[in-house]
Scaffold this active site. Structure first.
Site, PDB file in Angstrom:
ATOM      1  N   HIS A  75      -7.355  -6.638   0.508  1.00  0.00           N
ATOM      2  CA  HIS A  75      -7.536  -5.267   0.191  1.00  0.00           C
ATOM      3  C   HIS A  75      -8.717  -5.998  -1.336  1.00  0.00           C
ATOM      4  O   HIS A  75      -6.966  -6.401  -2.223  1.00  0.00           O
ATOM      5  CB  HIS A  75      -6.757  -4.396  -0.071  1.00  0.00           C
ATOM      6  CG  HIS A  75      -7.208  -3.729   0.978  1.00  0.00           C
ATOM      7  ND1 HIS A  75      -6.329  -2.476   1.720  1.00  0.00           N
ATOM      8  CD2 HIS A  75      -6.799  -4.044   2.747  1.00  0.00           C
ATOM      9  CE1 HIS A  75      -6.304  -1.952   3.172  1.00  0.00           C
ATOM     10  NE2 HIS A  75      -6.190  -3.232   2.790  1.00  0.00           N
ATOM     11  N   TYR A 204      -5.293   6.872  -3.429  1.00  0.00           N
ATOM     12  CA  TYR A 204      -3.900   7.431  -3.629  1.00  0.00           C
ATOM     13  C   TYR A 204      -4.572   8.916  -4.451  1.00  0.00           C
ATOM     14  O   TYR A 204      -5.041   9.000  -5.212  1.00  0.00           O
ATOM     15  CB  TYR A 204      -3.338   6.757  -5.629  1.00  0.00           C
ATOM     16  CG  TYR A 204      -2.641   5.091  -4.681  1.00  0.00           C
ATOM     17  CD1 TYR A 204      -3.504   4.227  -4.476  1.00  0.00           C
ATOM     18  CD2 TYR A 204      -1.271   5.208  -4.649  1.00  0.00           C
ATOM     19  CE1 TYR A 204      -2.471   2.809  -3.996  1.00  0.00           C
ATOM     20  CE2 TYR A 204      -0.448   4.304  -3.851  1.00  0.00           C
ATOM     21  CZ  TYR A 204      -0.898   3.381  -4.442  1.00  0.00           C
ATOM     22  OH  TYR A 204      -0.636   1.879  -4.159  1.00  0.00           O
ATOM     23  N   PRO A 296       8.152   4.129  -5.830  1.00  0.00           N
ATOM     24  CA  PRO A 296       6.965   3.112  -4.667  1.00  0.00           C
ATOM     25  C   PRO A 296       5.594   2.728  -4.532  1.00  0.00           C
ATOM     26  O   PRO A 296       4.552   2.840  -4.470  1.00  0.00           O
ATOM     27  CB  PRO A 296       7.177   3.735  -3.311  1.00  0.00           C
ATOM     28  CG  PRO A 296       7.776   4.711  -3.364  1.00  0.00           C
ATOM     29  CD  PRO A 296       8.902   5.198  -4.721  1.00  0.00           C
ATOM     30  N   LYS A 300       5.854  -2.470  -5.962  1.00  0.00           N
ATOM     31  CA  LYS A 300       6.134  -3.323  -6.248  1.00  0.00           C
ATOM     32  C   LYS A 300       7.440  -4.184  -6.477  1.00  0.00           C
ATOM     33  O   LYS A 300       7.996  -5.028  -6.333  1.00  0.00           O
ATOM     34  CB  LYS A 300       6.836  -2.810  -8.314  1.00  0.00           C
ATOM     35  CG  LYS A 300       4.937  -2.661  -9.182  1.00  0.00           C
ATOM     36  CD  LYS A 300       4.418  -3.980  -8.864  1.00  0.00           C
ATOM     37  CE  LYS A 300       3.004  -4.077  -9.757  1.00  0.00           C
ATOM     38  NZ  LYS A 300       2.266  -4.438  -8.298  1.00  0.00           N
ATOM     39  N   TYR A 388      -1.247  -3.652 -10.483  1.00  0.00           N
ATOM     40  CA  TYR A 388      -1.016  -3.902  -8.992  1.00  0.00           C
ATOM     41  C   TYR A 388      -1.295  -5.390  -8.587  1.00  0.00           C
ATOM     42  O   TYR A 388      -0.345  -5.124  -7.632  1.00  0.00           O
ATOM     43  CB  TYR A 388      -2.836  -2.515  -9.272  1.00  0.00           C
ATOM     44  CG  TYR A 388      -2.451  -2.094  -7.832  1.00  0.00           C
ATOM     45  CD1 TYR A 388      -1.462  -0.598  -6.976  1.00  0.00           C
ATOM     46  CD2 TYR A 388      -2.478  -2.347  -6.479  1.00  0.00           C
ATOM     47  CE1 TYR A 388      -1.303   0.051  -6.614  1.00  0.00           C
ATOM     48  CE2 TYR A 388      -2.880  -2.334  -5.227  1.00  0.00           C
ATOM     49  CZ  TYR A 388      -1.676  -0.913  -4.919  1.00  0.00           C
ATOM     50  OH  TYR A 388      -1.616  -0.336  -3.326  1.00  0.00           O
TER      51      TYR A 388
HETATM   52  P1  FAD Z   1      16.720  -4.547   1.465  1.00  0.00           P
HETATM   53  O1  FAD Z   1      15.596  -5.002   2.134  1.00  0.00           O
HETATM   54  O2  FAD Z   1      17.071  -3.475   0.785  1.00  0.00           O
HETATM   55  O3  FAD Z   1      18.167  -5.401   2.241  1.00  0.00           O
HETATM   56  C1  FAD Z   1      18.905  -5.706   1.598  1.00  0.00           C
HETATM   57  C2  FAD Z   1      19.697  -6.267   2.838  1.00  0.00           C
HETATM   58  O4  FAD Z   1      21.433  -6.287   2.841  1.00  0.00           O
HETATM   59  C3  FAD Z   1      19.607  -5.461   3.454  1.00  0.00           C
HETATM   60  O5  FAD Z   1      18.883  -5.948   5.247  1.00  0.00           O
HETATM   61  C4  FAD Z   1      21.102  -4.520   4.247  1.00  0.00           C
HETATM   62  O6  FAD Z   1      21.372  -4.333   5.333  1.00  0.00           O
HETATM   63  C5  FAD Z   1      21.969  -5.676   3.649  1.00  0.00           C
HETATM   64  N1  FAD Z   1      23.204  -4.812   3.543  1.00  0.00           N
HETATM   65  C6  FAD Z   1      23.376  -3.720   2.181  1.00  0.00           C
HETATM   66  N2  FAD Z   1      25.146  -3.679   1.788  1.00  0.00           N
HETATM   67  C7  FAD Z   1      25.309  -5.444   2.583  1.00  0.00           C
HETATM   68  C8  FAD Z   1      27.187  -5.211   2.236  1.00  0.00           C
HETATM   69  N3  FAD Z   1      28.045  -4.559   2.700  1.00  0.00           N
HETATM   70  N4  FAD Z   1      27.165  -6.594   3.190  1.00  0.00           N
HETATM   71  C9  FAD Z   1      25.661  -8.186   3.591  1.00  0.00           C
HETATM   72  N5  FAD Z   1      24.600  -7.107   4.360  1.00  0.00           N
HETATM   73  C10 FAD Z   1      24.648  -5.492   2.960  1.00  0.00           C
HETATM   74  N6  FAD Z   1       7.809  -2.147  -2.111  1.00  0.00           N
HETATM   75  C11 FAD Z   1       6.597  -2.518  -2.894  1.00  0.00           C
HETATM   76  O7  FAD Z   1       6.326  -3.891  -3.227  1.00  0.00           O
HETATM   77  N7  FAD Z   1       5.498  -1.875  -1.822  1.00  0.00           N
HETATM   78  C12 FAD Z   1       4.992  -1.172  -1.121  1.00  0.00           C
HETATM   79  O8  FAD Z   1       4.288  -1.228  -0.759  1.00  0.00           O
HETATM   80  C13 FAD Z   1       6.781  -0.566  -0.887  1.00  0.00           C
HETATM   81  N8  FAD Z   1       6.561   0.722  -0.517  1.00  0.00           N
HETATM   82  C14 FAD Z   1       7.908   1.243  -0.516  1.00  0.00           C
HETATM   83  C15 FAD Z   1       7.674   2.360   0.649  1.00  0.00           C
HETATM   84  C16 FAD Z   1       8.882   3.051   0.915  1.00  0.00           C
HETATM   85  C17 FAD Z   1       9.090   4.314   1.529  1.00  0.00           C
HETATM   86  C18 FAD Z   1      10.504   2.450   0.398  1.00  0.00           C
HETATM   87  C19 FAD Z   1      12.047   3.082   0.871  1.00  0.00           C
HETATM   88  C20 FAD Z   1      10.163   1.099   0.372  1.00  0.00           C
HETATM   89  C21 FAD Z   1       9.522   0.520  -1.120  1.00  0.00           C
HETATM   90  N9  FAD Z   1       8.597  -0.717  -1.153  1.00  0.00           N
HETATM   91  C22 FAD Z   1       8.020  -1.141  -1.228  1.00  0.00           C
HETATM   92  C23 FAD Z   1      10.851  -1.239  -1.903  1.00  0.00           C
HETATM   93  C24 FAD Z   1      10.621  -2.248  -1.140  1.00  0.00           C
HETATM   94  O9  FAD Z   1      11.049  -1.937   0.072  1.00  0.00           O
HETATM   95  C25 FAD Z   1      12.189  -2.659  -1.360  1.00  0.00           C
HETATM   96  O10 FAD Z   1      12.078  -2.997  -3.040  1.00  0.00           O
HETATM   97  C26 FAD Z   1      12.831  -4.264  -0.818  1.00  0.00           C
HETATM   98  O11 FAD Z   1      12.912  -3.639   0.610  1.00  0.00           O
HETATM   99  C27 FAD Z   1      13.970  -4.953  -1.712  1.00  0.00           C
HETATM  100  O12 FAD Z   1      14.351  -6.138  -0.792  1.00  0.00           O
HETATM  101  P2  FAD Z   1      15.879  -6.540  -1.032  1.00  0.00           P
HETATM  102  O13 FAD Z   1      15.603  -8.129   0.368  1.00  0.00           O
HETATM  103  O14 FAD Z   1      16.256  -7.056  -2.128  1.00  0.00           O
HETATM  104  O15 FAD Z   1      16.568  -5.270  -0.178  1.00  0.00           O
HETATM  105  C1  PHB Z   2       3.131   1.434   2.238  1.00  0.00           C
HETATM  106  O1  PHB Z   2       1.919   1.104   2.663  1.00  0.00           O
HETATM  107  O2  PHB Z   2       3.682   1.227   2.442  1.00  0.00           O
HETATM  108  C2  PHB Z   2       2.919   1.169   0.692  1.00  0.00           C
HETATM  109  C3  PHB Z   2       1.557   0.569   0.194  1.00  0.00           C
HETATM  110  C4  PHB Z   2       1.436   1.262  -1.073  1.00  0.00           C
HETATM  111  C5  PHB Z   2       2.995   1.651  -2.003  1.00  0.00           C
HETATM  112  C6  PHB Z   2       4.330   2.242  -1.270  1.00  0.00           C
HETATM  113  C7  PHB Z   2       3.896   2.054   0.163  1.00  0.00           C
HETATM  114  O3  PHB Z   2       1.896   2.468  -3.242  1.00  0.00           O
END
Ligand code: FAD
Ligand code: PHB
Length: 400
Positions: A75, A204, A296, A300, A388
């Site tokens: 995009h 947005y 979100p 980021k 962004y």
């Molecule tokens: P997580 O993905 O949470 O992974 C952590 C892992 O650790 C999981 O698999 C979990 O099961 C495991 N775990 C937990 N506890 C334990 C334990 N005790 N022992 C062993 N394993 C464990 N970010 C963006 O950059 N762009 C976006 O568009 C965006 N949109 C989002 C939309 C939504 C609705 C949400 C909820 C989040 C969004 N995010 C977005 C944020 C993004 O999803 C998170 O920042 C990302 O998942 C972080 O990755 P992580 O590996 O740090 O954590």
């Molecule tokens: C998504 O597609 O899940 C999404 C896109 C942009 C955002 C947050 C989530 O800012």
């Protein structure tokens, strides 16, 4: 108790833990990933969708970008919608050629799990009772149970990549860390639907009834979000009500309507900003959501997780390669600089686009003035576009 030996024990098979393990493998450093959930669960958990240019570049350069290049949607712009009119932010032009890629987080996770297992990596899914020990000294240990059997991993370092609700951060002694937190009086109700996205680019929308976001997962799958209460009851939101509310919040003078289709997934996410300082204690290094959360609106969270582990892998590689501790000592400061920039951007996007209850309408008028500025003043649009699409990995002033 069975004891496994490795160099880096990684807690969590989310994007942070899996990419850390993959990058370490490329440096010839062995690791074991320990995850509480099943492989299927982590590969299907629908979360982020937007990858910064630098995230895409890193996934490509590290050899896990083959499907991303084929299926990711590039995009060049986004739309900001307010006063029932759309305004395109041409990020590509404003940043001198940068873009974002829409590719679901769980697809990144699938690609990384596949690469780790293909390369002989160990991911221990379905672990329970995970705990970490002795990380103040040189021989940290991770204990857990799997299939009813107690096990232990002995390692040199622990990667705390277990997300916001994990055990790593709470295992650090009280008083060693400082937390900064902001909760918002709203959440997002998100849906994934089998419907062709009504726009090629993300929208947005700032609306009197509340914020809405139109995104996608593929050319035939719509992903959309509505601002809601943080404790919103999903039972009160049958599909028909969600589509009607989305149509109202995206309405334009030109009669814009979403394409509707069967809703496959629905969920409510509360919104918060959270930072842990420092992101390290002894030989435990926190990365991704285990250390920080952003609302979100700036897309980021996943990108920050990737940026953290990129630094951590480099620091561990320096330690194993030359014995130098310098980068490991700088890890937290280097990450936190980017984290706070992303916190500011995510807070700014959130406060510009959401409806805040109460007041006399002053805040809404102020938001419209700000949106007017961002969509007409080039310097303001450049600021949004640069943030962004993602700040450069190596920020000015860094010694990397
Ligand atoms: P997580 O993905 O949470 O992974 C952590 C892992 O650790 C999981 O698999 C979990 O099961 C495991 N775990 C937990 N506890 C334990 C334990 N005790 N022992 C062993 N394993 C464990 N970010 C963006 O950059 N762009 C976006 O568009 C965006 N949109 C989002 C939309 C939504 C609705 C949400 C909820 C989040 C969004 N995010 C977005 C944020 C993004 O999803 C998170 O920042 C990302 O998942 C972080 O990755 P992580 O590996 O740090 O954590
Ligand atoms: C998504 O597609 O899940 C999404 C896109 C942009 C955002 C947050 C989530 O800012």
């Amino acid at each position: 108790m069975a004891t496994l030996h490795t160099k880096v024990g990684i807690i969590g098979a989310g994007p942070a833990g899996l990419l850390l393990s993959h990058l370490l493998h490329l440096e010839g450093i062995e690791s074991i990933v320990i995850e509480v959930q099943t492989r299927q669960y982590v590969e299907e958990r629908n979360r982020a969708g937007v990858l910064e240019q630098g995230t895409v570049d890193l996934l490509n350069a590290s050899g896990v970008g083959e499907r991303l290049r084929r299926e990711g949607l590039i995009h060049h712009g986004i739309e900001l919608r307010f006063n029932r009119q759309g305004h395109r932010i041409d990020m590509h032009e404003l940043t001198g050629g940068r873009a974002i890629t829409v590719y679901a987080q769980h697809e990144v996770v699938k690609d990384l799990v596949h690469a780790r297992l293909r390369d002989g990596g160990q991911i221990l899914f379905e672990a329970s009772q995970v705990s970490i020990h002795d990380f103040e000294g040189d021989s940290p240990r991770i204990r857990f149970e799997r299939h009813g059997e107690p096990s232990e991993v002995a390692c040199d370092f622990i990667g705390g990549c277990d997300g916001f609700h994990g055990i790593c951060r709470p295992s650090i002694p009280a008083g060693a860390l400082r937390f900064y937190e902001k909760t918002y009086p709203f959440g997002w109700l998100g849906i994934t639907a089998e419907a062709v996205p009504a726009s090629h680019e993300l929208i947005y929308s700032n609306h009197e009834r509340g914020f809405a976001l139109l995104s996608m997962r593929s050319p035939i799958i719509t992903r959309a979000y509505l601002q809601c209460r943080p404790d919103e009851d999903l039972a009160a939101w049958p599909d028909e009500r969600i589509w009607e509310e989305l149509d109202r919040r995206f309405e334009t003078c030109g009669g814009f309507r979403l394409n509707r289709g069967p809703v496959d997934q629905k969920g409510v996410t509360p919104m918060r900003s959270f930072v842990t300082e420092p992101m390290q204690y002894g030989r435990l290094f926190l990365a991704g959501d285990a250390a920080h959360i952003v609302p979100p609106t700036g897309a980021k969270g996943l990108n920050l997780a990737v940026a953290d582990v990129r630094i951590l892998a480099r620091a561990l590689s320096a330690w194993y390669g030359t014995g130098s501790e310098q980068l490991l000592k700088q890890y937290s400061d280097i990450c936190l600089r980017r984290v706070w920039r992303a916190q500011h951007f995510s807070w700014w996007m959130t406060s510009m686009l959401h409806r805040f209850e109460g007041g006399d309408g002053f805040d809404h008028r102020r938001q419209l003035a700000e949106l007017d500025q961002v969509t007409t003043l080039r310097a303001a649009a450049v600021t949004l576009a640069e943030n962004y699409t993602g700040l450069p990995f190596d920020l000015p002033g860094e010694t990397l």
